[in-house]
Scaffold this active site. Structure first.
Site, PDB file in Angstrom:
ATOM      1  N   ASP B  29      62.983  -1.723 -88.210  1.00 42.25           N
ATOM      2  CA  ASP B  29      61.941  -1.631 -87.113  1.00 42.25           C
ATOM      3  C   ASP B  29      61.542  -3.204 -86.849  1.00 42.25           C
ATOM      4  O   ASP B  29      61.086  -3.867 -87.681  1.00 42.25           O
ATOM      5  CB  ASP B  29      60.740  -0.881 -87.631  1.00 42.25           C
ATOM      6  N   SER B  82      57.643   1.881 -81.121  1.00 45.82           N
ATOM      7  CA  SER B  82      58.516   2.530 -81.772  1.00 45.82           C
ATOM      8  C   SER B  82      58.983   4.037 -81.605  1.00 45.82           C
ATOM      9  O   SER B  82      59.944   4.258 -81.792  1.00 45.82           O
ATOM     10  CB  SER B  82      58.298   2.411 -83.336  1.00 45.82           C
ATOM     11  N   ASP B 139      55.999   8.669 -89.572  1.00 49.29           N
ATOM     12  CA  ASP B 139      55.813   7.372 -88.601  1.00 49.29           C
ATOM     13  C   ASP B 139      56.732   7.446 -87.631  1.00 49.29           C
ATOM     14  O   ASP B 139      57.865   8.231 -87.681  1.00 49.29           O
ATOM     15  CB  ASP B 139      56.051   6.183 -89.338  1.00 49.29           C
ATOM     16  N   THR B 141      59.351   6.197 -86.135  1.00 50.24           N
ATOM     17  CA  THR B 141      60.898   6.132 -86.224  1.00 50.24           C
ATOM     18  C   THR B 141      61.597   7.280 -86.915  1.00 50.24           C
ATOM     19  O   THR B 141      62.473   7.862 -86.275  1.00 50.24           O
ATOM     20  CB  THR B 141      61.295   4.876 -86.871  1.00 50.24           C
ATOM     21  N   ARG B 152      52.414  10.106 -80.930  1.00 50.25           N
ATOM     22  CA  ARG B 152      53.004   9.958 -82.396  1.00 50.25           C
ATOM     23  C   ARG B 152      51.876   9.774 -83.616  1.00 50.25           C
ATOM     24  O   ARG B 152      52.072   9.964 -84.595  1.00 50.25           O
ATOM     25  CB  ARG B 152      53.583   8.464 -82.418  1.00 50.25           C
ATOM     26  N   GLN B 297      69.754   8.986 -90.921  1.00 50.26           N
ATOM     27  CA  GLN B 297      68.992   7.806 -90.380  1.00 50.26           C
ATOM     28  C   GLN B 297      68.185   7.139 -91.587  1.00 50.26           C
ATOM     29  O   GLN B 297      67.573   7.830 -92.303  1.00 50.26           O
ATOM     30  CB  GLN B 297      67.973   8.157 -89.367  1.00 50.26           C
ATOM     31  N   GLU B 299      65.555   3.845 -92.278  1.00 52.03           N
ATOM     32  CA  GLU B 299      64.748   2.670 -91.678  1.00 52.03           C
ATOM     33  C   GLU B 299      63.909   1.919 -92.611  1.00 52.03           C
ATOM     34  O   GLU B 299      63.541   2.247 -93.756  1.00 52.03           O
ATOM     35  CB  GLU B 299      63.760   3.732 -90.880  1.00 52.03           C
ATOM     36  N   ASP B 304      58.626  -4.645 -89.173  1.00 58.35           N
ATOM     37  CA  ASP B 304      57.728  -4.386 -87.867  1.00 58.35           C
ATOM     38  C   ASP B 304      56.202  -4.433 -88.337  1.00 58.35           C
ATOM     39  O   ASP B 304      55.355  -5.432 -87.844  1.00 58.35           O
ATOM     40  CB  ASP B 304      57.831  -3.247 -87.145  1.00 58.35           C
ATOM     41  N   LYS B 305      55.931  -3.882 -89.270  1.00 56.52           N
ATOM     42  CA  LYS B 305      54.509  -3.598 -89.643  1.00 56.52           C
ATOM     43  C   LYS B 305      54.092  -5.075 -90.245  1.00 56.52           C
ATOM     44  O   LYS B 305      53.033  -5.370 -90.266  1.00 56.52           O
ATOM     45  CB  LYS B 305      54.479  -2.762 -90.619  1.00 56.52           C
ATOM     46  N   HIS B 308      53.507  -7.432 -87.417  1.00 54.00           N
ATOM     47  CA  HIS B 308      52.178  -7.500 -86.640  1.00 54.00           C
ATOM     48  C   HIS B 308      51.222  -8.052 -87.373  1.00 54.00           C
ATOM     49  O   HIS B 308      50.179  -8.503 -86.814  1.00 54.00           O
ATOM     50  CB  HIS B 308      51.993  -5.865 -86.691  1.00 54.00           C
ATOM     51  N   ASP B 346      64.857  -1.638 -83.187  1.00 55.52           N
ATOM     52  CA  ASP B 346      64.375  -0.504 -82.133  1.00 55.52           C
ATOM     53  C   ASP B 346      63.925  -1.282 -80.993  1.00 55.52           C
ATOM     54  O   ASP B 346      63.861  -0.824 -79.849  1.00 55.52           O
ATOM     55  CB  ASP B 346      63.361   0.495 -82.880  1.00 55.52           C
ATOM     56  N   HIS B 347      63.148  -2.419 -81.474  1.00 51.69           N
ATOM     57  CA  HIS B 347      62.564  -3.440 -80.245  1.00 51.69           C
ATOM     58  C   HIS B 347      62.402  -4.909 -80.950  1.00 51.69           C
ATOM     59  O   HIS B 347      62.338  -5.027 -82.054  1.00 51.69           O
ATOM     60  CB  HIS B 347      61.333  -2.790 -79.821  1.00 51.69           C
ATOM     61  N   HIS B 392      54.933  -6.503 -80.144  1.00 53.92           N
ATOM     62  CA  HIS B 392      56.243  -6.507 -79.985  1.00 53.92           C
ATOM     63  C   HIS B 392      56.578  -7.351 -78.677  1.00 53.92           C
ATOM     64  O   HIS B 392      55.644  -7.600 -77.728  1.00 53.92           O
ATOM     65  CB  HIS B 392      56.510  -4.928 -79.280  1.00 53.92           C
TER      66      HIS B 392
HETATM   67 MG   LIG Z   1      59.348   2.491 -87.574  1.00 53.76          MG
HETATM   68 ZN   LIG Z   2      59.253  -0.370 -83.785  1.00 56.18          ZN
HETATM   69 ZN   LIG Z   3      55.336  -2.049 -84.284  1.00 50.95          ZN
END
Ligand SMILES: [Mg+2]
Ligand SMILES: [Zn+2]
Ligand SMILES: [Zn+2]
Ligand SMILES: [Mg+2]
Ligand SMILES: [Zn+2]
Ligand SMILES: [Zn+2]
Lengths: 429, 429
Positions: B29, B82, B139, B141, B152, B297, B299, B304-305, B308, B346-347, B392
């Site tokens: 992520d 996400s 979460d 994803t 979400r 899948q 992850e 990501d977390k 941030h 994912d981004h 992001h």
């Molecule tokens: Mg995620």
């Molecule tokens: Zn994400």
């Molecule tokens: Zn994020």
């Protein structure tokens, strides 16, 4: 949306293990994945495709460099400038910031070992060569192709403060401008006329030296370039601007609280008699096209220069112009499949596409092709008055290719790997 | 340095146009090219290679999304969260921020059309399925793989404020936690035990419902997971943490003026009885391995977390853990060549590798594997107290693959293109 066919057969059909006869290397200075995405969004929309998106082979390329030191193992620089990065693909070896196709050393002012470049190897093989940029043609990226000097700032004979050993009057190879014309590159097109107006140590200007001693034909406008039809008897030196060439779009500089243009679009600006990068590229290809092959490097230089200034419109316009040059190179490659075309950047840069409500940092918003707002922000220390320029960054960047041995850009490569690929590796099949 | 052989034959040999029997999709992520480079520099050095670097096919993937609106043409969001991104590869269609495998609509609280997911299509085809994450398994994803909801945030039955129509007591499909166990995913491993401790509208907790109504075996520690040897009669639900799972490294938070650790390296932290992402992945593969095939899948959620939070060590550690999971997936693929393995993000995200003398913005410096300092800075508005989270960003990101139809990740693709590739396209040869 998206593609519907399995691409396996197409990709298999695009693999060609032969050594390339000719190579066209197109560089967007500072053109990383973020800047490509921003330009795509603005120019053709998020789901659109640029010409440079369409090359069949693609990978990620690392761009780190070295720092000066005692050696033989030099510290790693995780962020590099345009000199060691261009030296990387030009020579296959890493070097330090500011250095052009010379190895590392103990200090910026201490010359390193000269490394032979791809362009020089093509020359030795009796092939034609070209070097095209929207920057001063003596700027780091085009300079690395055919000059060797310890400091990129030493662009003309009056700029040799950091390169005294390289002065011709000291028995050196001279400034970048002198070295470029001494190298006999067949097609040299860009900006930087002021460097060539400087007096050489021997007296005449670099331009006079280029014409009388090195036999260069000189063009200073798009029309004069149009009129050049052959390099069989005289190489051509095109100098279309005093310094860097004019960008397609007027500046839109990000600022705290956000900047934009009156209608959200980037405004075209007058470029006078300067040719476009696509026109220079097409002319170069026409002049260099021959059965024995050629090497041509083309640079969209001001993607980087605009990003330093936090100028999103400048960077987008320069990338659009490079993309048109890519389109022309791909059209040539289609009818000359023994040509390897590579499109990449030299290092990552500062521009980030951020949410619309991003807030305080320096941002600018444009209306993208889709009709929706796109906001960008810039890496910067924001220190000093005015705030420091936005900086290069250290991310790996996209590399894409088509033609013989183009498969060698897939996966993760280093920019020095391009050197052997452009020279042609021993075919694997 | 670099590679010496022409890769044409190797790449040609890796092209397999058959439809995959099994698919393993590994997601970092927020894992963009910048974060991959930072982790590589730290973990194996600038010239080193991660497992995820070694997949033979690679490309760039766009990740834009939509904004709510009147439709049928929705505005473009050039930066996505996400939820729509995971929904993109899960369903092959674009949607709006916060939404899970449902189409766009007029407002965040208004449900869109449910879109069938890859995981659900594999289930329908009689194949086994798995969903593994270091985040809460509810979460965005992991949720997008097997649930459909307008917001979400509606992770458990007590979190349904923005999803009233989806409440089971209102005739809806229920919260994400309820939908995941209703979907019958054979292997569900991650954090988020607190969501499953919430009472369903009918009374019992989601966990009790999962065990008694949906027949799930439950594991809460690495040892309990180890003891699970089959999903033939009971699917397995592993909940190893109340919320998100513990990161490998303690936090190093970038700050104005620069942050670092005492010795420049990231400090490992105690993860108690939690399994690693690699352990979860290996167990999932073992449980799912069958001649008929599976979809899994995996992850690494907290890249990501941590980003941030401007936590470079947290992000690097999580990427290292994902890379070990990739290594395990590649080992399985080697002996099961009918398996397609895809590794991507994912981004894009906020982390930028910047020069050492970067100055004022929020930075952190670590000593990379090479022994040299690497400094990172973060995109952020820096507004508010404390400053807003880093955000992001909208750059295209790397996608890489090996196995049947892996060639379909080359060039520039959109993340929705992964949908048809994972389901298997009509072979082109
Ligand atoms: Mg995620
Ligand atoms: Zn994400
Ligand atoms: Zn994020
Ligand atoms: Mg340049
Ligand atoms: Zn550069
Ligand atoms: Zn620059």
């Amino acid at each position: 949306m998206g593609f519907t066919q399995d691409r396996s057969a197409d990709l298999a059909g695009a693999i060609d293990p032969a050594k390339p006869t000719s190579v066209i290397l197109l560089i967007g200075d500072g053109m990383d994945d973020s800047m490509i995405t921003a330009a795509r969004n603005y120019s053709v929309g998020a789901a659109g495709r640029l010409a440079l998106d369409e090359l069949p082979f693609s990978g990620a390329m690392t761009t780190y460099g070295l720092k000066v030191g005692a050696g033989p193992d030099y510290p790693i620089a995780y962020v590099s400038d345009s000199a060691p990065t261009a030296s990387g693909w030009s020579t296959g070896k890493k070097t330090v910031d500011g250095r052009l196709s010379q190895g590392p050393s103990t200090a910026a002012t201490v010359p390193g070992e000269d490394y032979e470049t791809v362009l020089e190897k093509f020359e030795k093989a009796g092939k034609l060569t070209g070097d095209v940029s929207t920057a001063e043609i003596t700027d780091a990226t085009p300079a690395a192709a055919a000059s060797h000097i310890n400091a990129r700032a030493c662009q003309g004979p009056a700029n040799m403060a950091d390169c005294t050993a390289a002065k011709k009057s000291n028995g050196g190879k001279g400034s970048v401008a002198e070295q470029l014309v001494d190298s006999g590159v067949d097609v040299l097109l860009g900006g930087g006329a002021a460097r060539f107006a400087q007096a050489t140590d021997a007296g005449p200007t670099v331009l006079d030296y280029a014409k009388s001693t090195r036999n260069y034909a000189v063009a200073t406008t798009a029309a004069e370039l149009d009129a050049v039809t052959s390099v069989a008897t005289k190489p051509v030196l095109g100098l279309f601007s005093s310094a860097n060439m004019t960008r397609k779009y007027a500046k839109l500089e990000a600022k705290a609280g956000g900047a934009t243009t009156p209608d959200g679009t980037c405004a075209a600006q007058d470029r006078g008699t300067q040719p476009t990068l696509q026109a220079m590229t097409e002319k170069a290809i026409t002049l260099l096209d021959n059965p024995n092959g050629f090497f041509l490097q083309v640079e969209g230089a001001s993607v980087d220069k605009a990003e330093h200034e936090r100028d999103i419109c400048g960077a987008i316009g320069e990338l659009e112009e490079l993309d048109l040059a890519v389109k022309s190179a791909l059209a040539y490659q289609k009818t000359h499949p023994d040509t390897l075309v590579i499109v990449t950047g030299d290092h990552a840069h500062s521009t980030q596409i951020v949410p619309d409500d991003f807030g305080g940092s320096m941002t600018a918003t444009v209306t993208a092709f889709d009709g929706d707002p796109m906001t960008v922000a810039y890496s910067s220390s924001y220190a000093g008055t005015p705030p420091q320029q936005a900086t290069h960054t250290g991310a790996q960047i996209r590399v894409a290719a088509i033609g013989p041995q183009a498969a060698n850009v897939t996966g993760v490569i280093d920019q020095t790997d391009l050197f052997a690929t452009m020279l042609g590796r021993t075919p694997s099949t």
